[in-house]
Design a protein around this motif. Structure first.
Motif, PDB file in Angstrom:
ATOM      1  N   THR A   1      -1.101  11.170  -5.627  1.00  0.00           N
ATOM      2  CA  THR A   1      -0.750  10.290  -5.651  1.00  0.00           C
ATOM      3  C   THR A   1       0.120   9.120  -6.115  1.00  0.00           C
ATOM      4  N   THR A   2       0.833   8.543  -6.746  1.00  0.00           N
ATOM      5  CA  THR A   2       2.148   7.811  -7.163  1.00  0.00           C
ATOM      6  C   THR A   2       1.519   6.433  -7.730  1.00  0.00           C
ATOM      7  N   ARG A   3      -0.131   6.269  -7.086  1.00  0.00           N
ATOM      8  CA  ARG A   3      -0.389   5.234  -7.676  1.00  0.00           C
ATOM      9  C   ARG A   3      -1.751   5.126  -7.526  1.00  0.00           C
TER      10      ARG A   3
ATOM     11  N   ASP B   1      -3.711   3.661  -9.468  1.00  0.00           N
ATOM     12  CA  ASP B   1      -4.694   1.797  -9.449  1.00  0.00           C
ATOM     13  C   ASP B   1      -4.650   1.270  -8.517  1.00  0.00           C
ATOM     14  N   THR B   2      -4.453   2.247  -6.839  1.00  0.00           N
ATOM     15  CA  THR B   2      -4.847   1.059  -5.959  1.00  0.00           C
ATOM     16  C   THR B   2      -5.897   1.921  -5.456  1.00  0.00           C
TER      17      THR B   2
ATOM     18  N   HIS C   1       1.665  -2.173  -0.809  1.00  0.00           N
ATOM     19  CA  HIS C   1       2.596  -0.874  -1.692  1.00  0.00           C
ATOM     20  C   HIS C   1       3.571  -0.194  -0.390  1.00  0.00           C
TER      21      HIS C   1
END
Length: 203
Positions: free
Chosen positions: A103-105, A107-108, A197
């Protein structure tokens, strides 16, 4: 500089050749006009990832190139920053005790609602061997046009495998789906979905 590995390709059964995504039009070969098959074949690859930083830096010095072409090259180089994490399976399956996602996110992660597997992910294939309905769904996914434009327009479909994983941050178990919009050749072939997102998650 180069290496070999197995990868999914667009196979034209009439021309008996591999087609680039751009040569597949509405799921058919641009020349033969027959339905293209998705096959796993051994391929040669350039190790672009080992040179991605240098290639991206060089784009800044191509002032005379059109911005559109430079953007296409940047997307083709495809450098991505993120991390891998493993979601433990609630019940191990065929010797597999967790699903690793890229994942590049990260934080989610707290908002994760399900995990999605590519139809040719090893766990999806293992489960499909025991479930004819899932096997049929995976076969349907193989027929999809995988160009970026086609993937954006395609109806998002999924198959609930009936298995669950634990969110590394805790909380209720998350269902695992095989999804037609998850690609094996990006990251690990598995994603966690967070209903924000990314339009595909909302779809």
């Amino acid at each position: 500089l180069v290496y070999r590995k197995n990868a999914m390709v667009n196979w034209d059964p009439i021309d008996m050749t591999v087609l680039a995504n751009e040569q597949v039009i509405d799921g058919k070969g641009w020349r033969s006009n027959v339905e293209v098959e998705r096959r796993e074949l051994t391929q040669w690859f350039f190790n672009i990832s080992s040179m991605s930083g240098e290639l991206l830096d060089a784009l800044d010095h191509l002032e005379k190139w059109p911005a559109k072409v430079r953007l296409m090259q940047e997307n083709w180089i495809g450098k991505s920053r993120g991390l891998e994490m493993t979601f433990p399976l609630s019940t191990p399956q065929d010797g597999c005790d967790g699903i690793t996602v890229y994942t590049t996110r990260p934080d989610t992660l707290v908002g994760a609602s399900f995990l999605g597997l590519a139809s040719n992910h090893p766990l999806a294939q293992s489960l499909a061997a025991q479930n004819p309905a899932l096997e049929a769904f995976c076969a349907e996914c193989k027929k999809m046009d995988t160009t970026e434009a086609a993937m954006e327009k395609a109806e998002k479909k999924g198959f609930d495998t009936g298995i669950t994983v634990q969110n590394p941050l805790g909380g209720a178990p998350l269902p695992v789906w095989v999804a037609n919009f998850v690609m094996m050749d990006y990251g690990t072939g598995a994603i966690f979905a967070c209903p924000a997102h990314d339009q595909r998650d909302l779809d």
